[in-house]
Write a protein that holds these residues in place. Structure first.
Motif, PDB file in Angstrom:
ATOM      1  N   ALA A  20      -7.579  -3.200  -1.249  1.00 25.57           N
ATOM      2  CA  ALA A  20      -7.227  -2.513  -0.008  1.00 25.57           C
ATOM      3  C   ALA A  20      -8.470  -1.721   0.385  1.00 25.57           C
ATOM      4  CB  ALA A  20      -6.020  -1.608  -0.224  1.00 25.57           C
ATOM      5  N   PHE A  33      -9.577   1.347  -2.734  1.00 27.11           N
ATOM      6  CA  PHE A  33      -8.188   1.248  -3.192  1.00 27.11           C
ATOM      7  C   PHE A  33      -7.888  -0.154  -3.708  1.00 27.11           C
ATOM      8  CE2 PHE A  33      -8.044   4.524   0.126  1.00 27.11           C
ATOM      9  CZ  PHE A  33      -7.217   5.496  -0.414  1.00 27.11           C
ATOM     10  N   LEU A  59      -4.238  -2.250  -4.579  1.00 22.16           N
ATOM     11  CA  LEU A  59      -2.777  -2.201  -4.560  1.00 22.16           C
ATOM     12  C   LEU A  59      -2.269  -3.119  -5.662  1.00 22.16           C
ATOM     13  CD1 LEU A  59      -0.250  -1.114  -3.022  1.00 22.16           C
ATOM     14  CD2 LEU A  59      -0.314  -3.251  -1.723  1.00 22.16           C
ATOM     15  N   LEU A 114      -0.604   2.232  -5.761  1.00 18.92           N
ATOM     16  CA  LEU A 114      -1.858   2.227  -5.011  1.00 18.92           C
ATOM     17  C   LEU A 114      -2.871   3.028  -5.819  1.00 18.92           C
ATOM     18  CD1 LEU A 114      -3.249   1.417  -2.297  1.00 18.92           C
ATOM     19  CD2 LEU A 114      -2.668   3.699  -1.469  1.00 18.92           C
ATOM     20  N   ARG A 151      -6.464   4.652  -6.209  1.00 17.33           N
ATOM     21  CA  ARG A 151      -7.670   5.062  -5.500  1.00 17.33           C
ATOM     22  C   ARG A 151      -8.792   5.210  -6.529  1.00 17.33           C
ATOM     23  NH1 ARG A 151      -7.631   9.062  -0.810  1.00 17.33           N
ATOM     24  NH2 ARG A 151      -5.942  10.040  -1.936  1.00 17.33           N
ATOM     25  N   GLN A 168      -4.637  12.661   2.611  1.00 15.15           N
ATOM     26  CA  GLN A 168      -6.006  13.020   2.261  1.00 15.15           C
ATOM     27  C   GLN A 168      -6.558  14.136   3.151  1.00 15.15           C
ATOM     28  OE1 GLN A 168      -8.582   9.624   1.934  1.00 15.15           O
ATOM     29  NE2 GLN A 168     -10.443  10.849   1.771  1.00 15.15           N
ATOM     30  N   TYR A 173      -0.123   3.592   1.204  1.00  8.00           N
ATOM     31  CA  TYR A 173      -1.025   3.214   2.296  1.00  8.00           C
ATOM     32  C   TYR A 173      -2.444   3.709   2.006  1.00  8.00           C
ATOM     33  CZ  TYR A 173       2.779   2.147   5.682  1.00  8.00           C
ATOM     34  OH  TYR A 173       3.844   1.612   6.369  1.00  8.00           O
ATOM     35  N   PRO A 174      -3.455   2.829   2.082  1.00  5.58           N
ATOM     36  CA  PRO A 174      -4.841   3.295   1.942  1.00  5.58           C
ATOM     37  C   PRO A 174      -5.302   3.995   3.226  1.00  5.58           C
ATOM     38  CG  PRO A 174      -4.799   0.945   2.414  1.00  5.58           C
ATOM     39  CD  PRO A 174      -3.361   1.377   2.277  1.00  5.58           C
ATOM     40  N   THR A 175      -6.099   5.039   3.099  1.00  7.99           N
ATOM     41  CA  THR A 175      -6.712   5.649   4.272  1.00  7.99           C
ATOM     42  C   THR A 175      -7.579   4.588   4.950  1.00  7.99           C
ATOM     43  OG1 THR A 175      -6.844   7.631   2.920  1.00  7.99           O
ATOM     44  CG2 THR A 175      -7.981   7.696   5.037  1.00  7.99           C
TER      45      THR A 175
END
Lengths: 324, 322
Positions: free
Chosen positions: A26, A30, A32, A74, A76, B30, B247-249
């Motif tokens: 992502a 990121f 997923l 998710l 990061r 964020q 949800y990714p930024t």
């Protein structure tokens, strides 16, 4: 762009009772991680949270943050600190290590919360909506959402709804939409409720309001807009100012993997408790109680026929009930 | 030492970089500077860390009176600015004397936001490890909200930052009205969710950015995709529906036929597919795209290209000083 690289970085096929795992890029910050197929299966969420806990214990350098969803996590990361391929190898190793469903208990707490059904602020929110947004919505007739939930689920009356809410623990599968807002599913499959969301959404909801949207029960951490059908109100679950001891270690009360158990109180009693929370005179009742997946599986098997029967009744009622 | 807000302008908030990380699991967005490039350069010009809090000024209209000497830098969209009546250059650090008034007029573009860094950085409480304002959740910055007339902002002790005035940044970003934005396709793209034709379509034409866009998201004009699935299955009728994921930024979120690029204040999770994700080396552009007028053309890049783009951006920012 034809021939752009696939977002799918790796796939683990389902094996030995473990679900399929798909690792999808992502962007460059990121990943997923997605479990099983697109189905509402709490066991997938149990796995998400078990692997997530392991990842936090490991403190992998460059893994910045994780955000569990219903059947996904998710991740990061910072690619300047960890090569994405190595990160995936670390995530794969965690999958190897966590046994198939039921092998380990999930870190969890039971949070006991009082609930007042059909409370005044929720009625006020519905009334306000009917007056200023949409009077003809089927879910706001009679200036409450409760009658709509009762009809949609084919329940006999309001008391039958309240009994279902009180009969099961509610599993916080993930938190989102707003800081500290839990998305909770019933751990007892007999009490799986369902309600379509508002259309359009509501502009105001009271702090502590409890509502049903789709298969989820949510508690509103602050006054906010919202789309869930409201049926009651509970105590604060979020306080940045830490006015109560429960919020001083962390302003967010309900974490993914926690269970909420509601007990019924009258509204004046709830209001008094609410005030006591603010004045730090109320002690939240929270039990550390790791979640035993095997016991849960056994219970689900035991009540399967009854749960199926109730589901059929619910689905039949839903077909007869208009959607907002 | 502090700054007094005489006029807050269209929308001015306290923001930092990288914003609020580490709380995805609690649903905490964020936030942080929408154009981190400009804020980081501004901070470095005045001798601050990248992470110092500054002001994000949307469009303009801000007036501030400084109550103490300081060094400032304004970076971002060309916003006609005066300091004590004299024209203020952008992308340059400038000494300020107590009593000086800074006045920012409306930017005519290109670009949409400017960032003001002040020696020491703005002193508001850290919430979950960041000073960034997230107005939707009412947290961070000054009381969780945009600045208002009459607000006073304290500054952190700058330490020894004398001699930082007069530094200029010369590796300026290119602002435009037609933007190329680098994305990685996915996480939910072809073949599972989209057709190869859908992906091609997404990247083949410029999309107009709707006037109804902000830090939560940039809304694009509606467009129809063919979709690889006939419906959303258990998650709902439309094939854009999924069971809730994080949800990714920078994710391009399809809500039916409406695409929204998730900004720093966007939700952390939801039940719609993310068909592509703006890469970190390009995400700063989202802060400079003008709602209602500008267009975006997405350019698909590989993971390696994305990482290289980000590295090159870091190098460019480093030219403003360590």
């Amino acid at each position: 762009v034809t021939g752009h690289p696939s977002p799918t970085a790796a796939v683990r096929e389902a094996v030995d009772g473990k679900p399929k795992v798909t690792f999808r890029h992502a962007g460059d910050r990121f990943l997923l991680v997605e479990y099983g197929e697109m189905e509402l299966d709490l066991e997938l969420n149990f796995r998400v949270l078990t692997v997530n806990a392991l990842l936090h214990d490991r403190a992998v350098d460059g893994l910045v943050d994780t955000g569990p969803g219903l059947r996904s996590n998710l991740i990061r990361y910072d690619p300047s600190r960890i090569d994405p391929a190595r990160l995936i190898a670390e995530l794969q190793a965690a999958e190897d290590e966590v046994p198939a469903g039921g092998g380990v208990d999930i870190p969890s707490r039971v949070i006991h919360l009082p609930i007042a059904f059909d409370d005044a602020p929720s009625r006020q929110a519905v009334e306000r909506y009917a007056r200023s947004v949409r009077a003809d919505a089927p879910n706001v007739q009679g200036a409450n959402n409760i009658d709509y939930i009762v009809a949609y689920n084919g329940l006999e009356n309001r008391e039958a709804l309240y009994a279902e809410v009180l009969a099961t623990d509610w599993w916080n599968a993930f938190t989102g939409f707003f800081p500290g807002l839990p998305f909770m599913y019933p751990l007892d499959p007999r009490y799986a409720l369902f309600a379509p969301k508002y259309n359009p959404t509501r502009t105001w909801t009271a702090e502590g309001a409890v509502g049903l949207g789709g298969p989820c029960v949510a508690i509103y951490p602050v006054e906010s807009p919202g789309g869930y059908q409201l049926f009651g109100r509970t105590l604060p679950i979020y306080d940045l100012a830490g006015r109560n001891a429960a919020f001083r270690p962390d302003p967010i009360l309900i974490k993914p993997g926690d269970r909420v158990h509601f007990h019924r109180v009258e509204e004046d009693e709830l209001d008094a408790a609410f005030a006591a929370v603010r004045e730090d005179r109320y002690e939240y009742h929270i039990e550390e109680d790791p979640f035993d997946v095997q016991r849960w599986q056994a219970h689900c098997a035991e009540v399967r026929d009854e749960a199926d029967e109730r589901r059929r009744r619910r689905e039949a009622a839903a077909e007869e009930t208009p959607v907002p | 030492m502090s700054m007094a807000i005489i006029e807050p302008g269209v929308q001015t908030t306290v923001q930092d970089f990288p914003g609020r990380l580490g709380r995805l699991a609690d649903g905490v967005s964020q936030a942080g500077a929408m154009d981190h490039f400009a804020l980081r350069v501004a901070n470095r010009l005045v001798g601050n860390d990248d992470a110092a809090a500054g002001l994000e000024v949307t469009l303009g209209g801000l007036r501030i009176r400084f109550e103490a000497d300081a060094t400032i830098a304004l970076c971002g969209t060309p916003m006609p600015a005066t300091l004590a009546g004299e024209a203020l250059p952008l992308w340059e650090s400038v000494a300020v004397s107590a009593g000086d008034e800074l006045r920012l007029r409306m930017s005519k573009g290109p670009g949409f936001r400017a960032y003001l860094a002040v020696t020491g950085g703005i002193d508001v409480p850290e919430i979950f490890g960041s000073r960034a304002t997230h107005t939707l959740a009412g947290l961070g910055g000054l009381d969780g909200r945009a600045l208002q007339k009459g607000d006073a902002l304290a500054l952190l002790d700058a330490g020894a930052t004398d001699g930082f005035a007069g530094r200029r940044f010369d590796a300026l970003p290119e602002y435009a009205n037609a933007w190329d934005v680098e994305v990685m396709i996915g996480p939910q793209a072809d073949p599972d969710f989209l057709t190869p034709g859908d992906v091609e379509r997404l990247c083949s034409q410029p999309w107009k950015v709707d006037a109804n866009s902000n830090r939560v998201g940039l809304r694009l004009e509606p467009f129809r995709l063919d979709w690889a699935r006939s419906g959303g299955g258990i998650a709902g009728g439309h094939p854009s529906n999924i069971l809730d994921d994080g949800y990714p930024t920078g994710g391009i979120n399809m809500n039916g036929d409406t695409a929204v690029i998730l900004g720093p204040d966007g939700p952390t999770s939801g039940g719609f597919v993310v068909v592509a994700t703006v890469v970190h080396g390009a995400i700063w552009k989202l802060g400079q795209i003008r709602p209602g007028t500008d267009t975006i053309r997405f350019r698909a890049v590989t993971l390696d290209e994305a990482i290289e783009l980000d590295r090159a951006l870091d190098e460019r920012i480093a030219r403003a000083g360590a």
